[in-house]
Design an enzyme around this catalytic site. Sequence first.
Site, PDB file in Angstrom:
ATOM      1  N   THR A 182     -32.918  -3.684  35.701  1.00  0.00           N
ATOM      2  CA  THR A 182     -31.859  -2.728  36.038  1.00  0.00           C
ATOM      3  C   THR A 182     -30.465  -3.335  35.864  1.00  0.00           C
ATOM      4  O   THR A 182     -30.313  -4.533  35.676  1.00  0.00           O
ATOM      5  CB  THR A 182     -32.013  -2.248  37.493  1.00  0.00           C
ATOM      6  OG1 THR A 182     -32.198  -3.390  38.325  1.00  0.00           O
ATOM      7  CG2 THR A 182     -33.189  -1.335  37.629  1.00  0.00           C
ATOM      8  N   ASP A 183     -29.465  -2.482  35.973  1.00  0.00           N
ATOM      9  CA  ASP A 183     -28.073  -2.912  35.827  1.00  0.00           C
ATOM     10  C   ASP A 183     -27.448  -3.216  37.183  1.00  0.00           C
ATOM     11  O   ASP A 183     -26.257  -3.022  37.373  1.00  0.00           O
ATOM     12  CB  ASP A 183     -27.238  -1.816  35.158  1.00  0.00           C
ATOM     13  CG  ASP A 183     -27.861  -1.327  33.882  1.00  0.00           C
ATOM     14  OD1 ASP A 183     -28.218  -2.177  33.068  1.00  0.00           O
ATOM     15  OD2 ASP A 183     -27.999  -0.108  33.722  1.00  0.00           O
ATOM     16  N   SER A 205     -23.326  -4.262  40.971  1.00  0.00           N
ATOM     17  CA  SER A 205     -23.475  -3.282  39.920  1.00  0.00           C
ATOM     18  C   SER A 205     -22.949  -3.940  38.670  1.00  0.00           C
ATOM     19  O   SER A 205     -21.785  -4.308  38.601  1.00  0.00           O
ATOM     20  CB  SER A 205     -22.669  -2.032  40.251  1.00  0.00           C
ATOM     21  OG  SER A 205     -22.571  -1.232  39.108  1.00  0.00           O
ATOM     22  N   ARG A 206     -23.823  -4.143  37.681  1.00  0.00           N
ATOM     23  CA  ARG A 206     -23.381  -4.879  36.503  1.00  0.00           C
ATOM     24  C   ARG A 206     -22.491  -4.031  35.612  1.00  0.00           C
ATOM     25  O   ARG A 206     -21.882  -4.524  34.691  1.00  0.00           O
ATOM     26  CB  ARG A 206     -24.594  -5.383  35.719  1.00  0.00           C
ATOM     27  CG  ARG A 206     -25.050  -6.717  36.231  1.00  0.00           C
ATOM     28  CD  ARG A 206     -26.391  -7.092  35.678  1.00  0.00           C
ATOM     29  NE  ARG A 206     -27.313  -7.372  36.777  1.00  0.00           N
ATOM     30  CZ  ARG A 206     -28.619  -7.421  36.648  1.00  0.00           C
ATOM     31  NH1 ARG A 206     -29.178  -7.187  35.494  1.00  0.00           N
ATOM     32  NH2 ARG A 206     -29.385  -7.690  37.688  1.00  0.00           N
ATOM     33  N   VAL A 207     -22.438  -2.734  35.862  1.00  0.00           N
ATOM     34  CA  VAL A 207     -21.526  -1.901  35.086  1.00  0.00           C
ATOM     35  C   VAL A 207     -20.130  -2.025  35.680  1.00  0.00           C
ATOM     36  O   VAL A 207     -19.129  -2.061  34.988  1.00  0.00           O
ATOM     37  CB  VAL A 207     -22.014  -0.450  35.079  1.00  0.00           C
ATOM     38  CG1 VAL A 207     -20.948   0.460  34.524  1.00  0.00           C
ATOM     39  CG2 VAL A 207     -23.278  -0.344  34.263  1.00  0.00           C
TER      40      VAL A 207
END
Lengths: 179, 537
Positions: free
Chosen positions: B343-344, B369-371
């Site tokens: 997941t991101d 949250s990698r976004v």
Amino acid sequence: MSAVSTYAEALFEAAREREELEDTLNNLREFVNALEENEELQLFFFGTQVAEREKRRVIDQLTEGMTDSTTNFLKVLSDNGRAESLEDVVRRYEDLVKDHMGRVEVRLTTAVELSGETLNRVKDRLGKILEGKEVILETDVAPDLVGGAVFSFGGQRVDGSVRGQLLSLRDSMLERGAV
Amino acid sequence: MGRLRPEEISSILKGAITDYENRVRTEEVGQVLEVGDGIARVHGLTNAMYDEILEFEDERGEKVSGIALNLEEDNVGVIVAGDDRHIREGSLVRRTERLPSIPVGPGILGRVVDALGRPMDGKGEIESEEQRPIEFKAPGIIRRQPVKQPLQTGLKAVDAMIPIGRGQRELIIGDRKTGKTAIVIDTIINQRDSNVKCVYVAIGQKDSSVVGVMNALEENEALDYTVIVNASAAQSATLQYLAPYAGAAIGEYFMYNGEDALVIFDDLSKHAIAYRQMMLLLRRPPGREAYPGDVFYLHSRLLERAAKLSDDAGGGSLTALPIVETKAGDISSYIPTNVISITDGQIYLDSDLFNSGQRPAIDTGNSVSRVGSSAQIKAMKNIAGTLRLDLNQFRELQSFAQFGSDLDRATQRTLARGERLTAILRQSERDVYPVEEQVAVIFAASEGYLDDVEPDDVPDWERQFRDYLKDSHGEVLDSLREEQELSDDNRGKLEEAIKGFNENYEPETTSLVNVSDEDDEDESEDGASENGSGEES
């Protein structure tokens, strides 16, 4: 390659050399049927309680009059602890033998019993369709087919019965769900 | 079974009559060798294909479907998707030459279906023109674009600290009873005005919990744009295995039509367990924790289907919120690490926080949250930076402060600020609100306008302040919503409003009796939502 086909192919080669393919097949079928019916035999054959030597001796006695291939095969199977895959091996062996003989078993199911003459005609027709193969016809009567006939051979089923047509009619009228 | 369509009958009958003579059905059939535990081994069917639907004819003459998963030399391993108790050795199995698929389209919204799209809610047949295969290849790089548009969950803690974008995959992970489901239900409810279609996939859950979810959605008018795919614990492992793919297929329909969709997998640990059961019974070799070797691919191919499509491809999106349950907070076991790496980012819920009353119990230190900020509006971006910083400082000092030595004023101020900020991140269930109000509230807290309010009064302050803003300063909210930016003008207006409010603010004076009453109510509500057992009371 799975163990089942390894054994089946080995048995096939051995039986072919001795030219006892069919006899072996019949013997093995007999043995499998006997196994199915006799609980004591199952305990003996699949169980691990009996000493190996003893087991071999009993197999010898049980298979008296059967082909050498049968006797030896059963012994090898039990020596190698593969007794439980007997049925699978026999099934695979049967396929190999049938393939080798160019033989097709066709099961013909009809609503009413067919006369000998009709049967011969059916057999002739089938022989022409399944070129070069020997057709072995097995017949069956199932009144609920209403009419027509169903042919089954080697994983194929051709349904020309009235029942089958009614069923497919029902299926197309009822819009069936996803599956 | 569908219903009879009168207009079609005559044409079908006519066709049947015209080619009566040559209507011969040829089919490929096999025989069942053995069956049990939802698994069947079938002899014959040499041409059967992987993942193909096979049809069993059981003892009662009924048709049961299964899926071919093991193609072996002389037999086929099939998982049975239905009642296998009436299938016998020697029963007939036929090929269908179809892949598992599910009806999709707007007609399925508001419904509860099983993993094969059959209705479970007694509201009649599902009206759909289209079928989509349950397994579908994820879009490749050409058809994607980076995630850039926020998916507002309506929860301050998430939208400010761990923003989720449309097309992102954000894992929600935590122990049992830490409010995992509550977060996703709130997220669904918050999509009321955002035109995001939601799919809630329940895997291996109690039917009673699923009813609870359905009722919660219905009460909040969220069921109209939501589909519930239910593969409950009572259904076969096959259906539990298929359910998330079916949910993804429903979401994909909207994505490929240029719309936005959200799909929730609740939860993937049970999905992995159902898959493990089937694979062990099919005698595939077990690996770590007895999961089969392809359990990573099981989840990666599912989550890859979440995407933000490029504008050329329609610009639709499918956001995925998988849930994974941990045992005693252990996020390093097999399935959690797998899904974390796919997941991101993850939202980590902590049971200690939950029990101390910090709800949603999001551990902001372990959640990422990698976004990141590209999934936030500018106004939120501005204030979230300081919020994160302040909270980090607070956490560092907090452990220090426990020694109880004298603290200098600056430290005390940081601690006090941190307490208010933590308090402002609390939010009761089903109380989602729009991002502009979140911005206003968090802005006030991080700019220090709450430093004089007792931490226990913060929820009350927040509630009154929001009412005040909506009643008397609607224009600030409007301009925040439209500009999505905390311009100097907006900032000034907001500060003014907060000051004006603080002058007259008084904590609602309630007698002790009332206070405890209210608390009880709050808690029982929270408890009921996630577990229904009310263990706090």
